[in-house]
Design an enzyme around this catalytic site. Structure first.
Site, mmCIF file in Angstrom:
data_model
loop_
_atom_site.group_PDB
_atom_site.id
_atom_site.type_symbol
_atom_site.label_atom_id
_atom_site.label_comp_id
_atom_site.label_asym_id
_atom_site.label_seq_id
_atom_site.Cartn_x
_atom_site.Cartn_y
_atom_site.Cartn_z
ATOM 1 N N ALA A 69 45.329 33.138 42.353
ATOM 2 C CA ALA A 69 45.093 34.497 41.871
ATOM 3 C C ALA A 69 44.525 34.561 40.450
ATOM 4 O O ALA A 69 44.593 35.603 39.817
ATOM 5 C CB ALA A 69 46.391 35.298 41.965
ATOM 6 N N ASP A 70 43.967 33.468 39.956
ATOM 7 C CA ASP A 70 43.420 33.464 38.603
ATOM 8 C C ASP A 70 42.090 32.712 38.574
ATOM 9 O O ASP A 70 41.970 31.655 37.957
ATOM 10 C CB ASP A 70 44.432 32.817 37.651
ATOM 11 C CG ASP A 70 44.112 33.066 36.193
ATOM 12 O OD1 ASP A 70 43.311 33.974 35.896
ATOM 13 O OD2 ASP A 70 44.673 32.352 35.339
#
Length: 181
Positions: free
Chosen positions: A44-45
């Site tokens: 998620a990054d």
């Protein structure tokens, strides 16, 4: 483990290594779509510092390597199905169906004006009509759509915001890699 590679935004190094930038964009997007919609677990990054290319010129093999799994997202099968249908509705300019999926996915206040929500969503989607795809800023559209539930006080599950942020960030990187993306 220690991984050496080319930073995904080092365009000169990518070109010098003989790697196709459109191929990198394609692989990056498919890496995330598989994680989100098939695996239900995603990195998620995806900022450029967390994305490397590892290329073996002898074999002609390229891998997209994701670094720093400090932020991840998980989606259960029901959520993934709703999100897939939501994205398909967006692609087909079906604001009513997209509105239904958002309402199904989140918790809307009792006094929400669904008709107005659908009209606002339709306005965002129609802003892209007739434009070549390369001119459509998918990230901006997703950001505008992401702002709507907040404006209408719809509570969305925790996965929705990181998922859209991943799609927005990934789309931006892919556009930098390939202008015709």
């Amino acid at each position: 483990e220690d991984v050496s590679g080319i930073k995904i935004t080092d365009y000169e190094a990518i070109t010098a290594a003989g790697i196709s930038r459109p191929e990198v964009a394609y692989r990056l997007l498919n890496t995330y779509l598989k994680q989100i919609f098939e695996d239900g677990f995603f990195h998620a990054d995806p900022h450029p510092g967390n994305l490397l290319l590892v290329f073996d010129p002898k074999q002609g093999h390229m891998r997209v390597v994701l670094l720093d799994f400090g932020m991840v997202g998980r989606g259960d099968p029901r959520s993934r199905t709703i999100l897939i249908d939501f994205l398909l509705a967006i692609i087909k300019f079906d604001s009513r169906r997209a509105t239904d999926r958002i309402m199904e996915f989140g918790k809307a206040p009792a006094d929400i004006n669904r008709h107005q929500f659908a009209q606002d969503l339709d306005h965002i989607l129609r802003s892209t009509l007739g434009r070549p795809l390369r001119e459509v800023q998918v990230g901006k559209i997703l950001q505008d759509i992401l702002d709507m539930p907040m404006r209408y006080r719809i509570q969305l599950p925790g996965i929705f915001i990181p998922l859209l942020r991943v799609l927005i960030t990934t789309e931006g990187i892919c556009r930098q890699l390939d202008r015709d993306y």
